[in-house]
Design an enzyme around this catalytic site. Sequence first.
Site, PDB file in Angstrom:
ATOM      1  N   LYS A 168       7.240  27.086   9.288  1.00 44.19           N
ATOM      2  CA  LYS A 168       7.838  25.964   8.540  1.00 44.19           C
ATOM      3  C   LYS A 168       7.612  24.654   9.296  1.00 44.19           C
ATOM      4  CE  LYS A 168      11.076  29.064   6.298  1.00 44.19           C
ATOM      5  NZ  LYS A 168      12.395  29.726   6.310  1.00 44.19           N
ATOM      6  N   ASP A 219      17.103  24.964   0.760  1.00 40.84           N
ATOM      7  CA  ASP A 219      16.906  26.393   0.490  1.00 40.84           C
ATOM      8  C   ASP A 219      17.520  26.784  -0.855  1.00 40.84           C
ATOM      9  OD1 ASP A 219      15.362  27.885   2.201  1.00 40.84           O
ATOM     10  OD2 ASP A 219      16.957  28.226   3.667  1.00 40.84           O
ATOM     11  N   GLN A 223      18.052  29.432   9.208  1.00 42.90           N
ATOM     12  CA  GLN A 223      17.226  30.629   9.048  1.00 42.90           C
ATOM     13  C   GLN A 223      18.100  31.892   9.024  1.00 42.90           C
ATOM     14  OE1 GLN A 223      13.775  30.633   8.539  1.00 42.90           O
ATOM     15  NE2 GLN A 223      14.076  32.809   8.131  1.00 42.90           N
TER      16      GLN A 223
END
Length: 291
Positions: A52, A119, A96
Amino acid sequence: MILLDGKKTSADLKLEIAASVKKIKEEGKKTPHLAAILVGTDGASMTYVNAKVKACELVGFNSTLVDLPEETSEETLLKEIENLNNNDDIDGFIVQLPLPKHIDEQKVLMAVNPDKDVDGFHPTNVGRMTLDLPSFLPATPFGILELLERYKVETSGKHVVVIGRSHIVGRPMSILMSQKRKAGNATVTVAHSRTKNLKEFTLQADIIIAALGIPEFLTGDMVKEGVTIIDVGITRVEDVTKKRGYRLAGDVHFESVSPKSAYITPVPGGVGPMTIAMLMKNTLIACELKS
Ligand code: NAD
């Protein structure tokens, strides 16, 4: 059989995003900035986060990695989230997953400012998505929609079987595919671990989205001719012939399913790269919404 090439499509997308960023910079506007919080040293999580950060560099974003040790307390993590919520330079950030067992994942996801929740996991964004309102779409389902659209796979009136009901893939995917949208308007069946006679459903499916995390679960005898296959699964399977000692396996047995398929995503190189590209897209949207 046409391969739904996520590697190429995501590269195209990143070029498009990079062009937008160049324009933003030329206009003297703020450079998009994505932050990621990583707790612990889980191998797969570290790989994803590094990918990422690399993608941010490629498209011209600024990126910040908040790297915390495994023993970080929930309180400290919530403070880090608060810092990112209050930092005007950060347009979006991700935490994460998975988190260490002593941290309440739900509590953490709830702490993220929905406007920075690139997200798309916060209940506000999930609710808005469900009600057809503008929202950040979770990156993996968003990437699948983008692949279907770019390859002009017909979904309207088709029977889609989603295998898996997780909050990050199966559930949102089933909602999105049933909505009135370009890659949507489908009749959706959601299958899960308690589904009986799964094969009866998959044999009727025009499109199968496999997101259960069991390597090579879906086999050729379970699908009909002309099916479209989206393989979300990524599992590390031991392989002594590989230098790193494992290979990445999807949820679909590619050798037996691909000859019957009209379209199919490979693993690796299908859904995986799309997920990262859509995270970049969401960050760009977050930055544009702010200015
Ligand atoms: P999860 O473990 O949270 O959920 C798995 C789901 O599969 C559950 O809803 C369960 O009910 C269902 N399931 C389990 N066994 C089943 C069976 N025998 N028949 C039918 N359904 C069954 O998984 P997840 O987070 O959604 O991830 C699924 C897979 O996708 C994993 O391999 C994961 O690594 C991968 N993944 C890939 C990406 C990507 O970017 N490509 C993103 C997220 C997840």
